[in-house]
Motif scaffolding. Structure first.
Motif, PDB file in Angstrom:
ATOM      1  N   LEU A 217      56.884  48.330  46.303  1.00 14.80           N
ATOM      2  CA  LEU A 217      58.143  47.601  46.392  1.00 14.80           C
ATOM      3  C   LEU A 217      59.227  48.353  45.655  1.00 14.80           C
ATOM      4  O   LEU A 217      58.977  48.965  44.623  1.00 14.80           O
ATOM      5  N   SER A 218      60.415  48.298  46.200  1.00 15.07           N
ATOM      6  CA  SER A 218      61.594  48.741  45.480  1.00 15.07           C
ATOM      7  C   SER A 218      62.576  47.576  45.531  1.00 15.07           C
ATOM      8  O   SER A 218      62.284  46.539  46.116  1.00 15.07           O
ATOM      9  N   ARG A 219      63.724  47.763  44.940  1.00 15.97           N
ATOM     10  CA  ARG A 219      64.711  46.677  44.901  1.00 15.97           C
ATOM     11  C   ARG A 219      65.057  46.187  46.298  1.00 15.97           C
ATOM     12  O   ARG A 219      65.130  44.995  46.543  1.00 15.97           O
ATOM     13  N   ASN A 220      65.267  47.100  47.242  1.00 18.02           N
ATOM     14  CA  ASN A 220      65.723  46.760  48.585  1.00 18.02           C
ATOM     15  C   ASN A 220      64.672  46.917  49.667  1.00 18.02           C
ATOM     16  O   ASN A 220      64.957  46.638  50.823  1.00 18.02           O
ATOM     17  N   ALA A 221      63.472  47.401  49.319  1.00 18.00           N
ATOM     18  CA  ALA A 221      62.533  47.757  50.383  1.00 18.00           C
ATOM     19  C   ALA A 221      61.083  47.482  50.012  1.00 18.00           C
ATOM     20  O   ALA A 221      60.702  47.551  48.857  1.00 18.00           O
ATOM     21  N   VAL A 222      60.325  47.205  51.054  1.00 15.93           N
ATOM     22  CA  VAL A 222      58.873  47.252  50.986  1.00 15.93           C
ATOM     23  C   VAL A 222      58.499  48.568  51.653  1.00 15.93           C
ATOM     24  O   VAL A 222      59.040  48.918  52.704  1.00 15.93           O
ATOM     25  N   ILE A 223      57.586  49.300  51.035  1.00 13.36           N
ATOM     26  CA  ILE A 223      57.186  50.608  51.554  1.00 13.36           C
ATOM     27  C   ILE A 223      55.688  50.583  51.824  1.00 13.36           C
ATOM     28  O   ILE A 223      54.902  50.229  50.944  1.00 13.36           O
ATOM     29  N   LEU A 224      55.310  50.918  53.046  1.00 13.96           N
ATOM     30  CA  LEU A 224      53.905  51.040  53.407  1.00 13.96           C
ATOM     31  C   LEU A 224      53.631  52.480  53.802  1.00 13.96           C
ATOM     32  O   LEU A 224      54.337  53.039  54.648  1.00 13.96           O
ATOM     33  N   LYS A 225      52.621  53.066  53.202  1.00 15.94           N
ATOM     34  CA  LYS A 225      52.206  54.427  53.552  1.00 15.94           C
ATOM     35  C   LYS A 225      50.946  54.338  54.402  1.00 15.94           C
ATOM     36  O   LYS A 225      49.953  53.745  53.973  1.00 15.94           O
ATOM     37  N   LEU A 226      51.014  54.911  55.603  1.00 15.51           N
ATOM     38  CA  LEU A 226      49.887  54.910  56.517  1.00 15.51           C
ATOM     39  C   LEU A 226      49.278  56.301  56.533  1.00 15.51           C
ATOM     40  O   LEU A 226      49.990  57.288  56.715  1.00 15.51           O
ATOM     41  N   GLU A 227      47.958  56.360  56.339  1.00 13.96           N
ATOM     42  CA  GLU A 227      47.252  57.643  56.346  1.00 13.96           C
ATOM     43  C   GLU A 227      46.064  57.551  57.287  1.00 13.96           C
ATOM     44  O   GLU A 227      45.316  56.580  57.237  1.00 13.96           O
TER      45      GLU A 227
END
Length: 125
Positions: free
Chosen positions: A17-27
């Motif tokens: 999580l960041s202030r403005n975003a959810v981040i998903l890393k796909l591998e």
């Protein structure tokens, strides 16, 4: 080798999580056999109050079939209904080719580098 033989998922998803975003890393591989893995990681995202951005880091994907692309389109539609911008970061190699071949390159907000997607999310209030 299939995931049934090795008993390992062919897709690994990590999140942040960041202030403005959810981040998903796909591998790994995004195909019909692992869609549930991605869906399970998205469930808590959909349960959160909407963030301005959802960033999918696709830089480590080695394969994506038509069902994987269909799932990404579904994620984009869900984001649009929530007022969230979906950014695809790390789009090079396989994913750049798949998006180009399918004609979906211009349907998504695509960034060759994850850092560029992150920079956009941080810059927007």
């Amino acid at each position: 080798m299939s995931s049934e033989v090795t008993r390992k998922p062919l897709l690994t998803v990590t999140s942040g999580l960041s202030r403005n975003a959810v981040i998903l890393k796909l591998e790994g591989e995004l195909d019909v056999n692992v869609l549930q893995v991605l869906r399970e990681h998205l469930e808590p995202v959909w349960a959160l109050p909407p963030k301005p951005f959802l960033i999918l880091d696709l830089g480590e994907l080695s394969f994506c079939d038509s069902m994987g692309m269909n799932e990404l389109v579904g994620v984009m539609q869900r984001c649009e209904s929530r007022g969230t911008r979906l950014l695809l970061g790390g789009v090079q190699g396989v994913m750049a080719r798949v998006l180009s071949i399918t004609g979906l390159r211009h349907a998504f907000e695509v960034f060759a580098r994850l850092d560029d997607a992150l920079r956009l999310a941080v810059a927007k209030p």
